[in-house]
Design a protein around this motif. Sequence first.
Motif, short mmCIF file in Angstrom:
data_model
loop_
_atom_site.label_atom_id
_atom_site.label_comp_id
_atom_site.label_asym_id
_atom_site.label_seq_id
_atom_site.Cartn_x
_atom_site.Cartn_y
_atom_site.Cartn_z
N PHE A 24 -4.37 -10.92 -7.95
CA PHE A 24 -4.42 -9.46 -7.90
C PHE A 24 -5.87 -9.02 -8.08
O PHE A 24 -6.55 -9.50 -8.98
N ALA A 25 -6.32 -8.09 -7.26
CA ALA A 25 -7.70 -7.64 -7.37
C ALA A 25 -7.87 -6.29 -6.68
O ALA A 25 -7.00 -5.85 -5.92
N VAL A 26 -9.00 -5.65 -6.96
CA VAL A 26 -9.37 -4.43 -6.24
C VAL A 26 -10.39 -4.82 -5.18
O VAL A 26 -11.44 -5.39 -5.50
N ARG A 27 -10.08 -4.53 -3.94
CA ARG A 27 -10.96 -4.87 -2.82
C ARG A 27 -11.03 -3.70 -1.84
O ARG A 27 -10.18 -2.82 -1.85
N GLN A 28 -12.02 -3.75 -1.00
CA GLN A 28 -12.18 -2.74 0.04
C GLN A 28 -11.37 -3.12 1.27
O GLN A 28 -11.41 -4.27 1.72
N VAL A 29 -10.64 -2.16 1.80
CA VAL A 29 -9.93 -2.36 3.06
C VAL A 29 -9.89 -1.02 3.79
O VAL A 29 -9.67 0.03 3.17
N ASP A 30 -10.16 -1.04 5.07
CA ASP A 30 -10.19 0.19 5.87
C ASP A 30 -11.12 1.24 5.25
O ASP A 30 -10.83 2.44 5.26
N GLY A 31 -12.22 0.76 4.67
CA GLY A 31 -13.24 1.65 4.17
C GLY A 31 -12.97 2.29 2.82
O GLY A 31 -13.69 3.22 2.42
N TYR B 68 9.62 11.95 -12.75
CA TYR B 68 8.38 12.00 -12.01
C TYR B 68 8.61 11.86 -10.50
O TYR B 68 9.65 11.39 -10.05
N HIS B 69 7.58 12.24 -9.78
CA HIS B 69 7.47 11.96 -8.35
C HIS B 69 6.29 11.00 -8.21
O HIS B 69 5.15 11.35 -8.53
N LEU B 70 6.56 9.80 -7.78
CA LEU B 70 5.51 8.80 -7.54
C LEU B 70 5.27 8.68 -6.05
O LEU B 70 6.22 8.61 -5.26
N ARG B 71 4.00 8.65 -5.69
CA ARG B 71 3.63 8.42 -4.28
C ARG B 71 2.61 7.30 -4.23
O ARG B 71 1.69 7.25 -5.05
N LEU B 72 2.79 6.41 -3.26
CA LEU B 72 1.78 5.38 -3.01
C LEU B 72 1.75 5.06 -1.53
O LEU B 72 2.67 5.40 -0.78
N GLN B 73 0.68 4.40 -1.14
CA GLN B 73 0.56 3.89 0.23
C GLN B 73 0.44 2.37 0.16
O GLN B 73 -0.16 1.82 -0.76
N TYR B 74 1.05 1.71 1.13
CA TYR B 74 0.94 0.25 1.21
C TYR B 74 0.84 -0.16 2.67
O TYR B 74 1.24 0.57 3.58
N LYS B 75 0.28 -1.34 2.87
CA LYS B 75 0.36 -1.97 4.19
C LYS B 75 0.37 -3.48 3.99
O LYS B 75 -0.08 -4.00 2.97
N TRP B 76 0.90 -4.18 4.97
CA TRP B 76 0.96 -5.63 4.92
C TRP B 76 -0.38 -6.24 5.28
O TRP B 76 -1.07 -5.75 6.18
N GLY B 77 -0.74 -7.32 4.60
CA GLY B 77 -1.88 -8.12 4.98
C GLY B 77 -1.48 -9.16 6.02
O GLY B 77 -0.36 -9.16 6.53
N THR C 43 -0.21 -8.09 0.44
CA THR C 43 0.08 -6.66 0.50
C THR C 43 -1.06 -5.87 -0.12
O THR C 43 -1.69 -6.31 -1.07
N TRP C 44 -1.31 -4.69 0.43
CA TRP C 44 -2.33 -3.77 -0.09
C TRP C 44 -1.64 -2.51 -0.58
O TRP C 44 -0.73 -1.98 0.07
N PHE C 45 -2.08 -1.99 -1.75
CA PHE C 45 -1.56 -0.75 -2.30
C PHE C 45 -2.73 0.18 -2.62
O PHE C 45 -3.78 -0.26 -3.09
N ARG C 46 -2.56 1.47 -2.38
CA ARG C 46 -3.60 2.44 -2.72
C ARG C 46 -2.97 3.81 -2.98
O ARG C 46 -1.76 4.01 -2.76
N ALA C 47 -3.81 4.75 -3.47
CA ALA C 47 -3.40 6.15 -3.66
C ALA C 47 -2.10 6.24 -4.45
O ALA C 47 -1.13 6.89 -4.03
N ILE C 48 -2.07 5.60 -5.61
CA ILE C 48 -0.85 5.57 -6.45
C ILE C 48 -0.95 6.70 -7.47
O ILE C 48 -1.77 6.68 -8.38
N THR C 49 -0.10 7.72 -7.31
CA THR C 49 -0.14 8.88 -8.20
C THR C 49 1.27 9.24 -8.66
O THR C 49 2.26 8.95 -7.98
N ILE C 50 1.34 9.89 -9.81
CA ILE C 50 2.59 10.46 -10.27
C ILE C 50 2.35 11.90 -10.70
O ILE C 50 1.25 12.26 -11.10
N GLU C 51 3.39 12.71 -10.59
CA GLU C 51 3.36 14.04 -11.14
C GLU C 51 4.73 14.35 -11.73
O GLU C 51 5.76 13.90 -11.20
#
Length: 307
Positions: free
Chosen positions: A90-97, A120-129, A286-294
Amino acid sequence: MLVALMMPAAALAQDSMEQARAIADATPSAPQHLSLVELPLPAGKAIALFDGRSLRGWTAWLGYPDPSVTYKANPGAVPIGVGRDTRGDFAVRQVDGAPAIWVKGETWGSLVHRADLRDYHLRLQYKWGAKTWAPRVEAPRNNGLLYHSHGAPGEVFGTWRPSVEFEIMKGSTGMVVTVGTKVRAQTKVAFDPSLIAPHLRFRLGGRPVDMINGTPTWNVEAASDAERPIGAWNTLDLYVLGDRAIHVVNGVPTAEVTGLATISPDGTRSPLTHGHIQLQSEGAETWFRAITIEPIRALPKIVGTNG
């Protein structure tokens, strides 16, 4: 049990079909077009669970060195747990800028967020590697967002915590899975013979069922496949209020669950209304980003038309 194991594969398949048909009471599986209305207003400030720089707030846990033993009654191995440096998993890396959480997927396990979350409302984005790993090289890419997680690390198959799963799997993203034998959920289903066992698909207005791991209702397929092609980013929305939840994939509702609960050894059922989230590692990069809750004080409503 022994008789069932000795039955021809075709007989076993027919038996599971008839079982699913009985569970769903032959509720038709004709397509439904579902949408969300009455989206709740945020009841507070949105919070980022991923700071875009580090895995601060997340704890890694790894299962067995050989994932193929994960579901065996006697795996003959000890989970890795926190016993090695996980920066190669598991790591933080750059993908798609932009920065994202990278999950290698080779060793099964999860990243668990430290926050105990409710309503809560959780939102995230993911894509397959690009990578997939044994024993699932040929299987559909598989991962998951586990919520209302509780209990001990590795309590389930030495790899995950008891929880409810918002499935992330090619062709089945948005499916509901009960993770561990202590977790219960209720949903509504139709019989769909096009699916592999348990042949049950979420259907608005369908037959109510109690989801129990280890039984024919341990998972329920998403209402539809709303995932984008491999390589594209997908947006998941999870709405949770008390012991109820709604799964949404790219704006399309795919499941609704109620009656989330835990079962004690004496059979007492207690509402499951809060817990941690886990990002799975289960055989696919798998890549995950923009993980927020409200915070929210109401759930959206699913409406649909048939045909």
